[in-house]
Scaffold this active site. Sequence first.
Site, PDB file in Angstrom:
ATOM      1  N   GLY A 111       0.790  -1.228   0.000  1.00 54.17           N
ATOM      2  CA  GLY A 111       0.000   0.000   0.000  1.00 54.17           C
ATOM      3  C   GLY A 111       0.821   1.277   0.000  1.00 54.17           C
ATOM      4  O   GLY A 111       0.330   2.319   0.448  1.00 54.17           O
ATOM      5  N   SER A 112       2.035   1.242  -0.542  1.00 54.81           N
ATOM      6  CA  SER A 112       2.815   2.489  -0.567  1.00 54.81           C
ATOM      7  C   SER A 112       2.150   3.510  -1.499  1.00 54.81           C
ATOM      8  O   SER A 112       2.193   4.711  -1.231  1.00 54.81           O
ATOM      9  CB  SER A 112       4.272   2.227  -0.974  1.00 54.81           C
ATOM     10  OG  SER A 112       4.368   1.892  -2.334  1.00 54.81           O
ATOM     11  N   ASN A 113       1.515   3.047  -2.572  1.00 57.00           N
ATOM     12  CA  ASN A 113       0.790   3.986  -3.444  1.00 57.00           C
ATOM     13  C   ASN A 113      -0.457   4.522  -2.754  1.00 57.00           C
ATOM     14  O   ASN A 113      -0.778   5.703  -2.878  1.00 57.00           O
ATOM     15  CB  ASN A 113       0.423   3.312  -4.773  1.00 57.00           C
ATOM     16  CG  ASN A 113       1.600   3.268  -5.722  1.00 57.00           C
ATOM     17  OD1 ASN A 113       1.946   4.270  -6.337  1.00 57.00           O
ATOM     18  ND2 ASN A 113       2.253   2.117  -5.812  1.00 57.00           N
TER      19      ASN A 113
ATOM     20  N   MET B 216      -4.219  -6.937  -7.110  1.00 52.42           N
ATOM     21  CA  MET B 216      -3.726  -7.992  -7.994  1.00 52.42           C
ATOM     22  C   MET B 216      -4.842  -8.932  -8.445  1.00 52.42           C
ATOM     23  O   MET B 216      -4.798 -10.148  -8.208  1.00 52.42           O
ATOM     24  CB  MET B 216      -2.613  -8.769  -7.290  1.00 52.42           C
ATOM     25  CG  MET B 216      -1.399  -7.907  -7.015  1.00 52.42           C
ATOM     26  SD  MET B 216      -0.839  -7.041  -8.496  1.00 52.42           S
ATOM     27  CE  MET B 216       0.879  -6.812  -8.125  1.00 52.42           C
ATOM     28  N   ARG B 217      -5.815  -8.352  -9.124  1.00 51.08           N
ATOM     29  CA  ARG B 217      -6.990  -9.107  -9.540  1.00 51.08           C
ATOM     30  C   ARG B 217      -7.539  -8.471 -10.809  1.00 51.08           C
ATOM     31  O   ARG B 217      -7.530  -7.238 -10.916  1.00 51.08           O
ATOM     32  CB  ARG B 217      -8.019  -8.946  -8.417  1.00 51.08           C
ATOM     33  CG  ARG B 217      -8.898 -10.093  -8.174  1.00 51.08           C
ATOM     34  CD  ARG B 217      -9.515  -9.961  -6.779  1.00 51.08           C
ATOM     35  NE  ARG B 217      -8.800 -10.783  -5.842  1.00 51.08           N
ATOM     36  CZ  ARG B 217      -8.844 -12.094  -5.824  1.00 51.08           C
ATOM     37  NH1 ARG B 217      -9.588 -12.746  -6.680  1.00 51.08           N
ATOM     38  NH2 ARG B 217      -8.141 -12.781  -4.948  1.00 51.08           N
TER      39      ARG B 217
ATOM     40  N   HIS C 254       0.848   0.609 -13.156  1.00 49.04           N
ATOM     41  CA  HIS C 254       1.629  -0.592 -13.450  1.00 49.04           C
ATOM     42  C   HIS C 254       3.114  -0.222 -13.459  1.00 49.04           C
ATOM     43  O   HIS C 254       3.495   0.796 -14.046  1.00 49.04           O
ATOM     44  CB  HIS C 254       1.217  -1.183 -14.797  1.00 49.04           C
ATOM     45  CG  HIS C 254       1.928  -2.460 -15.094  1.00 49.04           C
ATOM     46  ND1 HIS C 254       1.618  -3.642 -14.440  1.00 49.04           N
ATOM     47  CD2 HIS C 254       2.964  -2.745 -15.921  1.00 49.04           C
ATOM     48  CE1 HIS C 254       2.437  -4.591 -14.874  1.00 49.04           C
ATOM     49  NE2 HIS C 254       3.269  -4.070 -15.772  1.00 49.04           N
TER      50      HIS C 254
HETATM   51  C1  GAR Z   1       3.029  -1.236  -7.484  1.00 50.21           C
HETATM   52  O1  GAR Z   1       4.367  -1.260  -7.952  1.00 50.21           O
HETATM   53  C2  GAR Z   1       2.057  -1.347  -8.639  1.00 50.21           C
HETATM   54  O2  GAR Z   1       2.505  -0.707  -9.794  1.00 50.21           O
HETATM   55  C3  GAR Z   1       2.007  -2.849  -8.837  1.00 50.21           C
HETATM   56  O3  GAR Z   1       1.949  -3.349  -7.534  1.00 50.21           O
HETATM   57  C4  GAR Z   1       2.748  -2.525  -6.681  1.00 50.21           C
HETATM   58  C5  GAR Z   1       1.998  -2.234  -5.401  1.00 50.21           C
HETATM   59  O4  GAR Z   1       2.831  -1.576  -4.496  1.00 50.21           O
HETATM   60  N1  GAR Z   1       0.894  -3.236  -9.645  1.00 50.21           N
HETATM   61  C6  GAR Z   1       0.953  -4.171 -10.590  1.00 50.21           C
HETATM   62  O5  GAR Z   1       1.942  -4.867 -10.787  1.00 50.21           O
HETATM   63  C7  GAR Z   1      -0.315  -4.332 -11.430  1.00 50.21           C
HETATM   64  N2  GAR Z   1      -0.117  -5.248 -12.490  1.00 50.21           N
HETATM   65  P1  GAR Z   1       2.212  -0.859  -3.211  1.00 50.21           P
HETATM   66  O6  GAR Z   1       1.293  -1.891  -2.525  1.00 50.21           O
HETATM   67  O7  GAR Z   1       3.391  -0.528  -2.362  1.00 50.21           O
HETATM   68  O8  GAR Z   1       1.450   0.352  -3.673  1.00 50.21           O
END
Ligand code: GAR
Length: 186
Positions: free
Chosen positions: A12-14, A90-91, A109
């Site tokens: 969940g850093s984003n 991731m779904r 992504h």
């Molecule tokens: C992020 O790097 C995002 O781009 C990726 O999951 C990570 C989640 O990081 N998403 C994908 O790969 C989608 N295909 P976070 O939980 O630290 O935000």
Amino acid sequence: MHKIAVFASGSGSNFEAIVTACEKHQIDAEVVLMVCDKPQAKVVERAANHHVPAFAFSPKDYPSKADFEREIVTRLQEAGVELICLAGYMRIVGDTLLEAYGGRIINIHPALLPSFPGAHGIRDAFEYGVKVFGVTIHQVDATLDGGKIIAQRGFEYYGRDIDELEQKIHAVEHILYVETINKLLK
Ligand code: GAR
């Protein structure tokens, strides 16, 4: 003030970057719901720390994807959500969510799509040996990381340290996601 939801499955850093930007009024929006398909994920704790209401569920508790997506749609509508930001959710989004929120769901992504879609974009690009890495934000449709591209940012990396690369990609993600949400809401 706009109302947005963030969907995540992991750290969940984003999510943290988006919520923090909203709190600092860098985005004219409030995160009114965080949706997570892994109740043990760190993002659930982050949501609690920021007092963001969370719907954390286990898909196995529902007979089908349509069933848990119906529940998600109800919660989104109750919260008045206008825009859904997938951030490491991731779904593949199913028809139920797409019918209710089609055109209003975006995803981030960690690669320059259409190269390296899927769950391991950073590792796949690194192992392939590319030298320009980057981040893509796109509309969500029924395909895997396949909807119309909204924004991209790339950078050169010649190093051999995947952890360092991952940190650089996350840093770009956090900035680009906030900038893009802002533009979409204007
Ligand atoms: C992020 O790097 C995002 O781009 C990726 O999951 C990570 C989640 O990081 N998403 C994908 O790969 C989608 N295909 P976070 O939980 O630290 O935000």
